[in-house]
Motif scaffolding. Structure first.
Motif, PDB file in Angstrom:
ATOM      1  N   LEU A 134       0.838  -1.204   0.000  1.00 35.79           N
ATOM      2  CA  LEU A 134       0.000   0.000   0.000  1.00 35.79           C
ATOM      3  C   LEU A 134       0.873   1.253   0.000  1.00 35.79           C
ATOM      4  CD1 LEU A 134      -2.792   1.426   0.398  1.00 35.79           C
ATOM      5  CD2 LEU A 134      -2.445   1.109   2.842  1.00 35.79           C
ATOM      6  N   ILE A 135       1.849   1.282   0.880  1.00 35.01           N
ATOM      7  CA  ILE A 135       2.747   2.434   0.966  1.00 35.01           C
ATOM      8  C   ILE A 135       3.547   2.596  -0.326  1.00 35.01           C
ATOM      9  CG2 ILE A 135       4.769   3.366   2.174  1.00 35.01           C
ATOM     10  CD1 ILE A 135       3.600   1.964   4.715  1.00 35.01           C
ATOM     11  N   LEU A 136       4.038   1.495  -0.878  1.00 31.85           N
ATOM     12  CA  LEU A 136       4.807   1.544  -2.124  1.00 31.85           C
ATOM     13  C   LEU A 136       3.969   2.115  -3.271  1.00 31.85           C
ATOM     14  CD1 LEU A 136       7.302   0.871  -3.867  1.00 31.85           C
ATOM     15  CD2 LEU A 136       6.279  -1.400  -4.210  1.00 31.85           C
ATOM     16  N   GLN A 137       2.748   1.636  -3.425  1.00 32.44           N
ATOM     17  CA  GLN A 137       1.915   2.113  -4.536  1.00 32.44           C
ATOM     18  C   GLN A 137       1.573   3.594  -4.392  1.00 32.44           C
ATOM     19  OE1 GLN A 137       1.718   0.329  -7.204  1.00 32.44           O
ATOM     20  NE2 GLN A 137       2.721  -1.331  -6.089  1.00 32.44           N
ATOM     21  N   ILE A 138       1.310   4.036  -3.181  1.00 33.16           N
ATOM     22  CA  ILE A 138       1.053   5.466  -2.962  1.00 33.16           C
ATOM     23  C   ILE A 138       2.311   6.268  -3.270  1.00 33.16           C
ATOM     24  CG2 ILE A 138       0.555   7.211  -1.196  1.00 33.16           C
ATOM     25  CD1 ILE A 138      -1.362   5.114   0.070  1.00 33.16           C
ATOM     26  N   HIS A 139       3.464   5.779  -2.859  1.00 29.99           N
ATOM     27  CA  HIS A 139       4.742   6.448  -3.147  1.00 29.99           C
ATOM     28  C   HIS A 139       4.980   6.556  -4.657  1.00 29.99           C
ATOM     29  CE1 HIS A 139       8.925   7.648  -2.663  1.00 29.99           C
ATOM     30  NE2 HIS A 139       9.249   6.703  -3.544  1.00 29.99           N
ATOM     31  N   ILE A 140       4.730   5.477  -5.382  1.00 30.70           N
ATOM     32  CA  ILE A 140       4.917   5.480  -6.836  1.00 30.70           C
ATOM     33  C   ILE A 140       4.006   6.519  -7.485  1.00 30.70           C
ATOM     34  CG2 ILE A 140       4.586   4.124  -8.951  1.00 30.70           C
ATOM     35  CD1 ILE A 140       5.495   1.650  -7.301  1.00 30.70           C
ATOM     36  N   ILE A 141       2.764   6.566  -7.054  1.00 29.75           N
ATOM     37  CA  ILE A 141       1.823   7.545  -7.613  1.00 29.75           C
ATOM     38  C   ILE A 141       2.288   8.966  -7.324  1.00 29.75           C
ATOM     39  CG2 ILE A 141      -0.516   8.483  -7.389  1.00 29.75           C
ATOM     40  CD1 ILE A 141      -1.439   5.541  -6.949  1.00 29.75           C
TER      41      ILE A 141
END
Length: 166
Positions: A134-141
């Motif tokens: 979850l944190i990774l995907q938000i960071h990528i966005i």
């Protein structure tokens, strides 16, 4: 009683099988979408899918040698999609129990044991895989300013997984 059994089995199946399966599949789809332009982020996305397995595999070496066989078995339970398969079997076992108004203590213990085992597997997956994912995907966005549809679905499913596991 049939309605009570149906609701119990259905809720168990949705929270322990469908949610876990969807989480792994959407993470794989997200990694595939990212691979076109961001190979490192795609690789990191896949790495988090394997994190529960790798965590349990590494923890084997912290145990005495005589417990390694059990530790390996536990690690293999956390290989991607195996939790969904194990919880599918647990759903079947839960559906085979005869529900009634006055259930014997033995059956109640069996239901509790099935739910506890599935809960442990699902909780580990949520906290070691879904949370970081979850944190990774938000960071990528936030870094790219671009949102893939699969990322939004992955974020939503990871958030639901964490909420259910908590």
């Amino acid at each position: 009683m049939r309605l009570r059994k149906l609701v119990t089995v259905l809720v168990f199946f949705i929270t322990n099988v469908i949610l876990n399966f969807s989480d792994v599949v959407t993470d794989g789809m997200t990694a595939s979408a990212l691979a076109e332009h961001h190979v490192y982020w795609a690789t990191l996305t896949i790495t988090w899918v394997f994190a529960p397995f790798l965590f349990h595999l590494a923890s084997i070496f912290l145990k005495p040698i005589r417990e390694w066989k059990h530790g390996l078995k536990e690690a293999l339970c956390h290989f991607p999609l195996v939790v969904a398969l194990l919880n599918s079997y647990a759903t079947f076992k839960l559906s085979q129990i005869k529900y009634s108004d006055s259930m014997p203590v033995g059956l109640l213990r069996e239901i509790e044991e099935i739910k506890m085992q599935a809960g442990k597997l699902t909780q580990t997956e949520a906290f070691i895989e879904s949370g970081p994912q979850l944190i990774l995907q938000i960071h990528i966005i936030l870094c790219t300013g671009h949102v893939e549809t699969t990322q939004l679905i992955s974020i939503l499913i990871s958030l639901i997984s964490l909420t259910v596991a908590a």
